[in-house]
Design an enzyme around this catalytic site. Structure first.
Site, PDB file in Angstrom:
ATOM      1  CG  ASP A 115      -1.978  -1.066   1.187  1.00 40.47           C
ATOM      2  OD1 ASP A 115      -2.482  -1.351   0.089  1.00 40.47           O
ATOM      3  OD2 ASP A 115      -2.319  -1.593   2.256  1.00 40.47           O
TER       4      ASP A 115
ATOM      5  CG  ASP B 211      -6.570  -1.582  -1.658  1.00 33.70           C
ATOM      6  OD1 ASP B 211      -6.766  -2.796  -1.853  1.00 33.70           O
ATOM      7  OD2 ASP B 211      -5.677  -1.150  -0.907  1.00 33.70           O
TER       8      ASP B 211
END
Length: 173
Positions: free
Chosen positions: A132, A153
């Site tokens: 991330d 995401d």
């Protein structure tokens, strides 16, 4: 009798709608997701953060769990569970794309979710965690930063939103 045969031939001769465009969209999502993750992984060290705006940083974070780091602190079994769930989801989404290839908004939603699922699945299989790097927050606030996330995401959330819109439109008809 002749009219029944003619209508049967017409129905059976109709071309099937291809899922190739939807798989292409998913592939583009996977490509963008993986390029951005590899780039951030090469340019940053784990935990490093670089401010971009007053409300956004680039940061290298690893998520061993699911959304919002759910189960991230577990002993490692979650990697295999989330990998299995992703594989089942990918298979099911491809099945849905084949059955509903002509439903544009529904398939856009599925294609985005598919691309995101595959992008994060690749991370879990290669690294054992999801990379991330997008960190948004409210400046000058005591509120914590939102959990960092990635392109996959965003695609999953966008696809889920499109899926909800599609369902609301369908119910409204």
């Amino acid at each position: 009798m002749a009219s029944k045969q003619k209508s049967f031939k017409t129905l059976s001769a109709s071309p099937r709608i291809s899922i190739a465009p939807w798989l292409g969209i998913a592939a583009i999502i996977v490509l963008i997701d993986q390029i951005t993750k590899v780039t951030v992984n090469k340019l940053f060290v784990f935990g490093e953060s670089r401010p971009v705006t007053s409300f956004f940083n680039l940061v290298l974070a690893y998520n061993k769990g699911a959304a919002f780091s759910f189960l991230a602190s577990e002993s490692g079994w979650q990697r295999y569970v989330f990998t299995a769930i992703a594989i089942v989801a990918v298979i099911f989404i491809i099945y849905l794309l084949k059955r509903h290839a002509g439903q544009r908004l529904f398939c856009w939603a599925l294609a985005l979710i598919l691309g995101g699922a595959i992008g994060n699945l690749i991370d879990r299989m290669i690294y054992g965690h999801v990379i991330d790097f997008l960190d948004f927050y409210i400046p000058n606030s005591s509120l914590p930063h939102w959990p960092a996330f990635n392109v996959a995401d965003m695609a999953i959330v966008g696809g889920a939103a499109m899926f909800i819109i599609d369902e609301l439109r369908r119910v409204g008809k």
